[in-house]
Design a protein around this motif. Structure first.
Motif, PDB file in Angstrom:
ATOM      1  N   HIS A  14       0.840  -1.207   0.000  1.00 63.43           N
ATOM      2  CA  HIS A  14       0.000   0.000   0.000  1.00 63.43           C
ATOM      3  C   HIS A  14       0.876   1.259   0.000  1.00 63.43           C
ATOM      4  CE1 HIS A  14      -3.292   2.699   0.889  1.00 63.43           C
ATOM      5  NE2 HIS A  14      -2.596   3.169   1.907  1.00 63.43           N
ATOM      6  N   THR A  15       1.909   1.267   0.838  1.00 61.82           N
ATOM      7  CA  THR A  15       2.818   2.416   0.915  1.00 61.82           C
ATOM      8  C   THR A  15       3.574   2.606  -0.401  1.00 61.82           C
ATOM      9  OG1 THR A  15       3.081   2.075   3.281  1.00 61.82           O
ATOM     10  CG2 THR A  15       4.755   3.402   2.196  1.00 61.82           C
ATOM     11  N   LEU A  16       4.079   1.516  -0.969  1.00 63.99           N
ATOM     12  CA  LEU A  16       4.798   1.602  -2.249  1.00 63.99           C
ATOM     13  C   LEU A  16       3.901   2.126  -3.357  1.00 63.99           C
ATOM     14  CD1 LEU A  16       6.900  -1.674  -2.282  1.00 63.99           C
ATOM     15  CD2 LEU A  16       7.756   0.657  -2.176  1.00 63.99           C
ATOM     16  N   THR A  17       2.672   1.642  -3.404  1.00 60.78           N
ATOM     17  CA  THR A  17       1.726   2.078  -4.432  1.00 60.78           C
ATOM     18  C   THR A  17       1.453   3.571  -4.315  1.00 60.78           C
ATOM     19  OG1 THR A  17       0.699  -0.102  -4.422  1.00 60.78           O
ATOM     20  CG2 THR A  17      -0.567   1.681  -5.407  1.00 60.78           C
ATOM     21  N   ARG A  18       1.248   4.046  -3.102  1.00 56.94           N
ATOM     22  CA  ARG A  18       1.010   5.471  -2.877  1.00 56.94           C
ATOM     23  C   ARG A  18       2.225   6.287  -3.307  1.00 56.94           C
ATOM     24  NH1 ARG A  18       0.765   5.847   2.570  1.00 56.94           N
ATOM     25  NH2 ARG A  18       2.908   6.553   2.554  1.00 56.94           N
ATOM     26  N   ASP A  19       3.430   5.830  -2.977  1.00 59.08           N
ATOM     27  CA  ASP A  19       4.644   6.554  -3.340  1.00 59.08           C
ATOM     28  C   ASP A  19       4.852   6.587  -4.849  1.00 59.08           C
ATOM     29  OD1 ASP A  19       5.055   6.978  -0.660  1.00 59.08           O
ATOM     30  OD2 ASP A  19       6.644   5.475  -0.468  1.00 59.08           O
ATOM     31  N   VAL A  20       4.599   5.476  -5.519  1.00 54.37           N
ATOM     32  CA  VAL A  20       4.770   5.416  -6.975  1.00 54.37           C
ATOM     33  C   VAL A  20       3.765   6.324  -7.672  1.00 54.37           C
ATOM     34  CG1 VAL A  20       4.496   3.907  -8.981  1.00 54.37           C
ATOM     35  CG2 VAL A  20       5.838   3.146  -7.019  1.00 54.37           C
ATOM     36  N   GLN A  21       2.553   6.380  -7.180  1.00 54.71           N
ATOM     37  CA  GLN A  21       1.545   7.245  -7.789  1.00 54.71           C
ATOM     38  C   GLN A  21       1.885   8.716  -7.612  1.00 54.71           C
ATOM     39  OE1 GLN A  21      -2.029   5.826  -5.906  1.00 54.71           O
ATOM     40  NE2 GLN A  21      -2.399   4.298  -7.482  1.00 54.71           N
ATOM     41  N   ALA A  22       2.648   9.057  -6.591  1.00 57.90           N
ATOM     42  CA  ALA A  22       3.007  10.454  -6.336  1.00 57.90           C
ATOM     43  C   ALA A  22       4.156  10.932  -7.212  1.00 57.90           C
ATOM     44  CB  ALA A  22       3.377  10.627  -4.871  1.00 57.90           C
ATOM     45  N   VAL A  23       4.922  10.037  -7.808  1.00 61.76           N
ATOM     46  CA  VAL A  23       6.110  10.428  -8.584  1.00 61.76           C
ATOM     47  C   VAL A  23       5.771  11.359  -9.750  1.00 61.76           C
ATOM     48  CG1 VAL A  23       7.938   9.562 -10.097  1.00 61.76           C
ATOM     49  CG2 VAL A  23       7.510   8.467  -7.885  1.00 61.76           C
ATOM     50  N   PRO A  24       4.827  11.040 -10.622  1.00 59.43           N
ATOM     51  CA  PRO A  24       4.607  11.919 -11.773  1.00 59.43           C
ATOM     52  C   PRO A  24       3.851  13.205 -11.447  1.00 59.43           C
ATOM     53  CG  PRO A  24       3.120  10.066 -11.883  1.00 59.43           C
ATOM     54  CD  PRO A  24       4.033   9.827 -10.710  1.00 59.43           C
ATOM     55  N   ARG A  25       3.372  13.339 -10.236  1.00 62.12           N
ATOM     56  CA  ARG A  25       2.595  14.530  -9.886  1.00 62.12           C
ATOM     57  C   ARG A  25       3.517  15.665  -9.463  1.00 62.12           C
ATOM     58  NH1 ARG A  25      -1.322  11.100  -6.150  1.00 62.12           N
ATOM     59  NH2 ARG A  25      -2.450  10.029  -7.793  1.00 62.12           N
ATOM     60  N   PRO A  26       3.427  16.797 -10.162  1.00 65.65           N
ATOM     61  CA  PRO A  26       4.235  17.941  -9.733  1.00 65.65           C
ATOM     62  C   PRO A  26       3.700  18.464  -8.400  1.00 65.65           C
ATOM     63  CG  PRO A  26       2.796  18.566 -11.546  1.00 65.65           C
ATOM     64  CD  PRO A  26       2.636  17.081 -11.349  1.00 65.65           C
ATOM     65  N   GLN A  27       4.592  18.763  -7.482  1.00 66.42           N
ATOM     66  CA  GLN A  27       4.149  19.193  -6.171  1.00 66.42           C
ATOM     67  C   GLN A  27       4.084  20.709  -6.033  1.00 66.42           C
ATOM     68  OE1 GLN A  27       6.258  17.262  -3.063  1.00 66.42           O
ATOM     69  NE2 GLN A  27       5.979  15.240  -3.913  1.00 66.42           N
ATOM     70  N   TYR A  28       4.902  21.445  -6.780  1.00 65.77           N
ATOM     71  CA  TYR A  28       4.969  22.879  -6.567  1.00 65.77           C
ATOM     72  C   TYR A  28       4.534  23.711  -7.763  1.00 65.77           C
ATOM     73  CZ  TYR A  28       7.620  21.270  -2.591  1.00 65.77           C
ATOM     74  OH  TYR A  28       8.007  20.622  -1.462  1.00 65.77           O
ATOM     75  N   ARG A  29       4.427  23.087  -8.903  1.00 64.26           N
ATOM     76  CA  ARG A  29       4.019  23.839 -10.086  1.00 64.26           C
ATOM     77  C   ARG A  29       3.325  22.893 -11.058  1.00 64.26           C
ATOM     78  NH1 ARG A  29       7.848  22.837 -14.143  1.00 64.26           N
ATOM     79  NH2 ARG A  29       9.729  21.874 -13.338  1.00 64.26           N
ATOM     80  N   GLU A  30       2.650  23.487 -12.012  1.00 65.48           N
ATOM     81  CA  GLU A  30       1.975  22.697 -13.043  1.00 65.48           C
ATOM     82  C   GLU A  30       3.009  22.126 -14.009  1.00 65.48           C
ATOM     83  OE1 GLU A  30      -1.292  21.916 -13.456  1.00 65.48           O
ATOM     84  OE2 GLU A  30      -1.562  22.780 -11.460  1.00 65.48           O
ATOM     85  N   LEU A  31       2.716  20.993 -14.568  1.00 66.26           N
ATOM     86  CA  LEU A  31       3.589  20.370 -15.549  1.00 66.26           C
ATOM     87  C   LEU A  31       3.382  21.043 -16.900  1.00 66.26           C
ATOM     88  CD1 LEU A  31       5.575  18.095 -16.233  1.00 66.26           C
ATOM     89  CD2 LEU A  31       3.607  16.627 -16.662  1.00 66.26           C
ATOM     90  N   ASP A  32       4.441  21.624 -17.447  1.00 62.49           N
ATOM     91  CA  ASP A  32       4.382  22.300 -18.743  1.00 62.49           C
ATOM     92  C   ASP A  32       4.855  21.329 -19.816  1.00 62.49           C
ATOM     93  OD1 ASP A  32       4.323  23.997 -20.882  1.00 62.49           O
ATOM     94  OD2 ASP A  32       5.904  25.329 -20.136  1.00 62.49           O
TER      95      ASP A  32
END
Length: 56
Positions: A14-32
């Motif tokens: 469960h923890t690994l899945t959550r971490d992997v899903q967070a990788v492509p999400r930009p945290q501080y800005r929008e993805l250009d």
């Protein structure tokens, strides 16, 4: 019914899945997408290259 092994690794998965899903999400800005550097690496063995090479 889950096996004892499955129950034992449930929280870890469960923890690994959550971490992997967070990788492509930009945290501080929008993805250009316009400035995204697109590079692809193709890893293949010699047999695959022998089949594909005539098409290049």
């Amino acid at each position: 019914m889950p096996t004892p092994y499955a129950m034992g690794i449930r929280e870890h998965v469960h923890t690994l899945t959550r971490d992997v899903q967070a990788v492509p999400r930009p945290q501080y800005r929008e993805l250009d997408l316009q400035t995204l550097d697109r590079k692809f690496v193709l890893r293949a063995n010699k047999g695959f290259l022998n089949i594909v090479q005539p098409f290049w």
